[in-house]
Design an enzyme around this catalytic site. Structure first.
Site, PDB file in Angstrom:
ATOM      1  N   SER A 563       0.797  -1.226   0.000  1.00  0.00           N
ATOM      2  CA  SER A 563       0.000   0.000   0.000  1.00  0.00           C
ATOM      3  C   SER A 563       0.829   1.275   0.000  1.00  0.00           C
ATOM      4  O   SER A 563       0.306   2.358  -0.224  1.00  0.00           O
ATOM      5  CB  SER A 563      -0.952   0.009   1.200  1.00  0.00           C
ATOM      6  OG  SER A 563      -0.214   0.003   2.403  1.00  0.00           O
ATOM      7  N   LYS A 606      -7.340   3.549   7.785  1.00  0.00           N
ATOM      8  CA  LYS A 606      -6.326   4.512   7.345  1.00  0.00           C
ATOM      9  C   LYS A 606      -6.885   5.930   7.328  1.00  0.00           C
ATOM     10  O   LYS A 606      -6.186   6.890   7.693  1.00  0.00           O
ATOM     11  CB  LYS A 606      -5.813   4.119   5.961  1.00  0.00           C
ATOM     12  CG  LYS A 606      -4.978   2.850   5.969  1.00  0.00           C
ATOM     13  CD  LYS A 606      -4.590   2.426   4.561  1.00  0.00           C
ATOM     14  CE  LYS A 606      -3.746   1.154   4.588  1.00  0.00           C
ATOM     15  NZ  LYS A 606      -3.394   0.695   3.229  1.00  0.00           N
TER      16      LYS A 606
END
Length: 652
Positions: A563, A606
């Site tokens: 990511s 996140k």
């Protein structure tokens, strides 16, 4: 007959005398013979009388008369002649009713001796029988007394119960202890009592209630970080839906709570607090009345205690796999089956309730709510397929501040204006925030026992220093631009965090440049750097083999997925072109060698991590747009498909 016997005896009695007279014996000898005969007759009469006396003592006078009558010997024993009386003795002693010739005078001494022997044997046998009868009677009396004593003891137990002086003394001691209470538990005081008190979980709470307030409630798994209110939410949700007209839960519906880490499957099935077990009568101690008859006794478990309500299993992801599979069977059948080698269905002594439990099982119709901090991929797929899934959000600083203020009201304490903000900088768990506030509250109480409690920021800082806590947000956004630096996003469990990535590029020897990255960052993060070189070359025409490139994750964090690919590429591009990047933006997404931004996991976590760091904008892969939490406020989320789009938003 009597006259004949007298004649027979008279003849026998006079024969020696007649013989003496016929032989002209002296008269003195004749008289002496007569005297001997008289003496012997008297002696026989005495012996017969004595024998009759013994018979009377042996049988008793009434029984002796009855027996003599039955043997037709009554006239013999009442006779005056020794022969008839001897014959009567013989009939009685031998129990012989037949008529026999009367004994001669010569036979009488021998007969009397035999009668004595028989009578002595009868008396001896009677003595032995009497001793045995006495022993038997004594033993029966002893057992009778023991039996009476046992009955009395049983009656006393039934009337007075199982307690005695010692047990009652211990009971009194326990009751006295119950009267002494220092205070209520802080956890009980601060525990949420209503849906409105579950802070920061408005949307998940709405879905939780929707799954329960229906005629067809669902089993549920709640995912989320620790300390965000999963257990409290399940408890208050049950109380809330009890008042809903569509809810199947009665007012008395139980809420049974258990920790999954403490539940273990016993392969012997001798103990199982979750599902229940069977106590056999020999080794595991069934009730006394059941053990004596060899009947096993089923013990119900928590699934039966939760019948008609909710069974809440905290940390359900930590449960023993075998026990979890058995629980899934109970969820399907809504009953618990019991088995035992000791159970005999044909035994008429088996109580009806035990027979019913073995043949039909115990009812276990409940709604399962499991809570876990694990990733959904780590949870048993069979369990997930039976449950609705709800994700609780990480708590934001404003949520922590709300929780602190709410707890202060319940404690009856005043707070300095800065206290909630200070605590929110150090923790992101509601439970931990309450602990810090409680410690500061206690410190203030100790220092100022007579005053109204005012918790000051100074006391909170003392508690934080004592607990060795540091601010959990170490990377904060800024309204400026920096070259070669970008904020990436990571997630651990259900907690998102901001990663500070930086890059620097130096001219190197042509074709012999090096690329270095943190060894602690992980192999997938290093692979993202190599993908970045391909993307940058396609955009700029620059070959990074001509440069020395250093990429660093500040703090040495580990990146366990791809990511950080897009953020790493932005940092290298910025350093190569000496173009600053925005420091109030965070980026997540995998980068492909064609410059596309691919989807990643943990988007919701996140985003919340970025909000806690003060980030204003988050760039996410477009394919993750559906993962953005609804009702999001205070942050802008921009979906992107390519690296060029990321440049358009990230350049300062």
């Amino acid at each position: 007959m009597k006259g004949l016997l007298n004649h027979w005896f008279k003849k026998n009695e006079t024969e020696p005398i007649q013989e003496a007279e016929e032989t002209n014996q002296p008269s003195s000898q004749v008289e002496e013979l007569k005297e001997d005969v008289r003496n012997s007759h008297e002696q026989w009469h005495h012996e017969v009388d004595a024998l009759y006396t013994l018979l009377v003592n042996y049988y008793g006078s009434d029984k002796l008369v009855l027996k003599a009558t039955r043997l037709e010997a009554i006239h013999l024993i009442q006779s005056d002649t020794i022969g008839e009386r001897t014959a009567g003795l013989l009939k009685i002693i031998l129990d012989d009713p037949t008529d026999r010739p009367l004994p001669s005078e010569e036979e009488i001494p021998q007969l009397l001796m035999e009668i004595e022997d028989h009578l002595a044997e009868l008396i001896a046998r009677r003595a032995v029988e009497d001793r045995l009868d006495k022993a038997v009677a004594d033993k029966m009396q002893e057992r009778h007394e023991d039996y009476v004593k046992e009955i009395k003891s049983q009656l006393l137990k039934e009337n007075s119960g199982p307690d005695n002086a010692q047990t009652l003394k211990k009971l009194a001691h326990i009751e006295k202890m119950n009267l002494v209470k220092l205070a209520s538990s802080v956890a009980e005081v601060l525990r949420p009592q209503a849906v409105e008190e579950i802070i920061g979980q408005e949307v998940p709470m709405q879905f939780l209630l929707a799954k329960l307030a229906t005629p067809y409630p669902q089993h549920i798994i709640i995912y989320g970080p620790p300390g965000v209110g999963k257990t409290s939410a399940a408890r208050v949700a049950l109380e809330a839906v009890k008042k809903n007209v569509n809810s199947p839960f009665a007012e008395s519906a139980p809420f049974v709570e258990v920790d999954g880490t403490t539940l273990r499957w016993d392969p012997r099935d001798v103990t199982n607090p979750l599902l229940g077990s069977v106590h056999d009568p020999i080794y595991q101690g069934a009730k006394r009345d059941l053990a004596e008859t060899g009947i096993p006794e089923p013990k119900l478990g928590l699934v039966s205690d939760a019948h008609g309500g909710i069974l809440f299993i905290d940390e359900i992801g930590e449960m023993d796999p075998v026990l979890l599979n058995k629980l899934l069977k109970v969820l399907e059948d809504k009953r618990v089956a019991f088995e035992s080698a000791y159970y005999d269905p044909n035994d008429p002594q088996v109580p009806l309730y035990i027979k019913k439990l073995f043949e039909e099982g115990a009812p276990a119709d409940f709604v399962l709510i499991g809570a876990t901090t694990r990733d959904p991929r780590e949870i048993n797929p069979a369990l997930r397929s039976r449950c609705g899934e709800i994700y609780f959000n990480p708590l934001e600083p404003r949520d922590i501040q709300h929780i602190v203020s709410q707890a202060a009201q319940k404690l009856g304490a005043n707070l300095e204006a800065k206290v909630p903000e200070v605590i929110s900088e150090y923790v992101f768990e509601g439970r931990k925030a309450n602990t810090i506030l409680t410690d500061a509250y206690g410190l203030s109480r100790y220092r100022h026992p007579e005053q109204e409690v005012l918790v000051k920021a100074e006391e909170v800082y003392e508690v934080l220093r004592s607990a060795r806590l540091t601010p959990y947000i170490s990377h904060k956004a800024a309204d400026r631009g920096e070259t070669g630096k970008i904020l990436g996003l990571g997630v651990h469990g259900f907690v998102g965090s901001v990663l500070e990535l930086e890059a620097i590029v130096f001219p190197g020897r042509e074709g012999k440049g090096t690329i270095r990255f943190n060894e602690t960052a992980g192999s997938m993060a290093r692979d993202a750097v190599f993908n970045a070189t391909a993307v940058i070359r396609s955009l700029t025409g620059e070959d990074l083999k001509d440069y020395d490139v250093h990429v660093n994750v500040v703090g040495g964090g580990n990146i366990d997925g791809p990511s950080a690919g897009c953020a790493t590429t932005l940092a290298i591009y910025s350093a190569l072109k000496n173009i600053p990047l925005r420091q109030d933006i965070a980026v997540t997404g995998e980068i492909s060698i064609q410059g596309r931004v691919r989807p990643v996991g943990g988007i919701a976590e996140k985003i919340f991590g970025a909000k806690q760091a003060g980030v204003k904008t988050v760039l996410i892969p477009k394919e993750n747009q559906a993962d953005v939490p609804s009702g999001l406020q205070g942050i802008q989320v921009i979906p992107i498909e390519t690296f060029r789009e990321a440049l358009g938003h990230a350049l300062f």
